[in-house]
Design an enzyme around this catalytic site. Structure first.
Site, PDB file in Angstrom:
ATOM      1  CG  ASP A  98      -0.285  -0.397   2.518  1.00  0.00           C
ATOM      2  OD1 ASP A  98       0.962  -0.384   2.576  1.00  0.00           O
ATOM      3  OD2 ASP A  98      -0.996  -0.720   3.481  1.00  0.00           O
ATOM      4  CD  GLU A 114      -8.732   1.311   7.572  1.00  0.00           C
ATOM      5  OE1 GLU A 114      -8.616   0.323   8.318  1.00  0.00           O
ATOM      6  OE2 GLU A 114      -8.189   2.412   7.832  1.00  0.00           O
ATOM      7  CG  HIS A 140      -5.897  -2.009   8.670  1.00  0.00           C
ATOM      8  ND1 HIS A 140      -6.008  -0.728   9.145  1.00  0.00           N
ATOM      9  CD2 HIS A 140      -4.567  -2.311   8.789  1.00  0.00           C
ATOM     10  CE1 HIS A 140      -4.821  -0.281   9.518  1.00  0.00           C
ATOM     11  NE2 HIS A 140      -3.934  -1.228   9.309  1.00  0.00           N
ATOM     12  CG  ASP A 188      -8.867  -1.093  11.621  1.00  0.00           C
ATOM     13  OD1 ASP A 188      -7.931  -1.841  11.260  1.00  0.00           O
ATOM     14  OD2 ASP A 188      -9.177  -0.070  10.985  1.00  0.00           O
TER      15      ASP A 188
HETATM   16  P1  PGA Z   1       2.232  -1.393  12.622  1.00  0.00           P
HETATM   17  O1  PGA Z   1       1.074  -1.301  11.501  1.00  0.00           O
HETATM   18  O2  PGA Z   1       3.121  -2.500  12.226  1.00  0.00           O
HETATM   19  O3  PGA Z   1       2.894  -0.067  12.560  1.00  0.00           O
HETATM   20  O4  PGA Z   1       1.529  -1.639  13.920  1.00  0.00           O
HETATM   21  C1  PGA Z   1       0.446  -2.420  11.013  1.00  0.00           C
HETATM   22  C2  PGA Z   1      -0.732  -2.037  10.140  1.00  0.00           C
HETATM   23  O5  PGA Z   1      -1.438  -1.052  10.454  1.00  0.00           O
HETATM   24  O6  PGA Z   1      -0.985  -2.739   9.149  1.00  0.00           O
END
Ligand code: PGA
Length: 260
Positions: A67, A143, A138, A136
């Site tokens: 992404d 999302e 995702h 959440d």
């Molecule tokens: P993080 O993010 O590794 O910074 O916790 C993971 C994500 O939001 O996919």
């Protein structure tokens, strides 16, 4: 799903790097799907170490990032393009033309997304898709309520995701509202998936992903339908799993040939 629980984020990162190295050593032209965020940083460091000290060779490896934010340039220090070069690509011998990162400034976004999907197919599909997970649930920037069949496209970020990621930006207002992300359908076509998580904040999302129902409200739960997914987490992220002892026993009693 295979669930591997490790004492801390450090071991999670080291094992993830070993899994990547195993694939590259078997298939030097492996296609990797890569994440950003805090969780994979140890893995990237370890891969760089393996490149320097153990001659792990990335010269034929092809990568696709999950992404990117929409509207910020690749040189922007908060872009995922910048993250990838700073934390990984600049320190290994990967060829720039083998690196694919969604272009957050593409003029024609639908066209770019179709082309990105086409390039994944042309590369022979992703051998190992590495994923982080949001609080959440995702994966990528898919999302909650994302179609479980979705493809690479533009997504509006949830307020919680913008807040979680605000730590990388000078202020919350500067966190973009939109992202380009591989879809869940895109991720599900990878030959193997590795979902990494560390910390208590992720415990609920992990429990829902592994032991909850498959639902678009928890996008990562779609991985229950994937035939080869490993969930690699630390003790804190495993905190809400009901069958934790079973997962630990399964890992401890793995036959030798399955060991990492
Ligand atoms: P993080 O993010 O590794 O910074 O916790 C993971 C994500 O939001 O996919």
């Amino acid at each position: 799903m295979e669930i591997i629980i490790q004492p801390s984020a450090q071991e999670v990162g080291i094992i993830a790097a070993r899994m990547v190295a195993q694939i590259i050593r078997k298939k030097p032209y492996a296609v990797l799907g890569l994440p950003t965020g805090s969780t994979p940083l140890v893995m990237y460091k370890e891969l760089i170490r393996m490149h320097r000290e153990e001659k792990l060779d990335f010269s034929e490896v092809i990568t696709f990032n999950l992404d990117e934010y929409v509207g910020i340039s690749p040189e922007h220090p908060c872009s995922y393009n910048y993250y990838m070069y700073t934390n990984f690509f600049s320190s290994v011998n990967i060829k720039p033309h083998n690196i694919n990162i969604p272009d957050g400034r593409a003029r024609d976004i639908p066209k770019f997304c179709t082309e990105f999907e086409r390039r994944i197919v042309e590369a022979g599909r992703i051998d190992l898709q590495i994923l982080g997970i949001g609080a959440d649930g995702h994966i990528g920037f898919n999302e909650p309520t994302s179609s479980l069949a979705s493809r690479t496209r533009i997504k509006t970020l949830m307020p919680q995701t913008r807040q979680d990621n605000a730590r990388f930006f000078p202020s919350l207002d500067e966190v973009p509202q939109h992202s380009l992300t591989m879809g869940i359908g895109t991720i599900m076509e990878a030959k193997q998936c590795l979902l990494m998580a560390a910390g208590e904040k992720k415990a609920e999302a992990i429990a829902k992903t592994v032991e909850g129902p498959i639902t678009a409200i928890v996008p990562a739960s779609a991985l229950q339908f994937h035939q080869h997914t490993t969930v690699l987490i630390d003790e804190a992220a495993a905190g809400k799993l009901a069958r934790r002892e079973y997962y630990t026993k399964t890992f401890d009693e793995k036959p030798d040939w399955q060991h990492l």
